[in-house]
Design an enzyme around this catalytic site. Structure first.
Site: not given
Ligand code: ADE
Length: 250
Positions: A13, A79, A193-194, A217
């Protein structure tokens, strides 16, 4: 002097930004490598949060306490959770919640114990600049893509992002997560996640924080396919374009 850290979870990234760094100098702290240098005449430190809230909190703490960082910008992917949040859209965070934090019945679900807070807000002024930078960058990206492939739509949104130590990879999990958060009055646009960990560390140290996530996604049954493809092909270009614009406005 302002020293801005630019954080992403993964090296892919940040490739583009690293290539643009002027006078790059590698420094190590907490078992992590960082790159100090200049972007558009601003002092910056490029770093990787790694994946998950604990790793991200360690990285942010190291940047602030050992490397003189006094402003943090996170650029990465997420996501899409909210209705209509599509792959290729950009979400600029106004605040963060931890979707996997639950100390009930001692504290309300999602509340961070002993802070009396559920959400940690991003810095309003820095976030406004990041939003404007994302708008300009995305318009150019959409124009270029449109020339090659016909009309393309992508939007910049701002709102709440949820962080947790799970890669959300099924439509049912994504739906349940969204419903549970709505039940607590929280409407999220994206999951990653961060961010909430970095936001909390920045709150603790009084350091301005802003974050943007490109939607890689839909956090559904296709997420494990869409995520790596997006990371490999698209994420770095978005980060470069948006952060490049941001530093022109700082
Ligand atoms: N980062 C990108 N896509 C994600 C997802 N589906 N779940 C958690 N972190 C993400």
């Amino acid at each position: 002097m302002t020293v801005t850290a630019i954080l992403s979870a993964l090296a892919e990234e940040q490739h583009g930004l690293l290539a643009q760094l002027v006078n790059p100098e590698k420094v190590s702290c907490a078992g992590r490598n960082f790159w100090q240098g200049e972007l558009n005449g601003h002092r910056v430190v490029l770093g990787l949060s790694r994946i998950g809230k604990v790793a991200a909190a360690t990285t942010a703490t190291a940047l602030i306490t050992s490397l003189g960082v006094n402003q943090i910008v996170f650029t990465g992917v997420a996501g899409g959770i909210g209705p209509g949040v599509r792959v290729g859209d950009v979400v600029v965070a106004t605040e963060f919640v931890q979707h996997d934090l639950d100390a009930s019945p001692l504290f309300p679900r999602y509340e961070v114990p002993l802070y009396g807070k559920t959400c940690f807000a991003c810095d309003a002024a820095l976030t406004a600049k990041l939003f404007a930078a994302a708008h300009t960058a995305l318009a150019a990206i959409v124009d270029r893509a449109g020339e090659k492939r016909g009309p393309v739509t992508a939007q910049v949104r701002s709102g709440l992002i949820a962080s947790g130590d799970r890669f959300v990879s099924s439509a049912s999990e994504s739906h349940n997560l969204d419903q549970a958060l709505r039940g607590a009055g929280l409407q999220v646009l994206a999951v990653e996640m961060e961010g909430a960990a970095v936001a909390q560390v920045c709150f603790d140290f009084g350091v301005p924080f802003a974050a943007m996530r490109t939607i890689s996604d839909r956090a559904d049954d296709q997420a494990h396919v869409d995520f790596p493809k997006f990371i490999a092909e698209v994420a770095s270009g978005y980060a470069l374009a948006i952060v490049g614009n941001l530093f022109q406005s700082l």
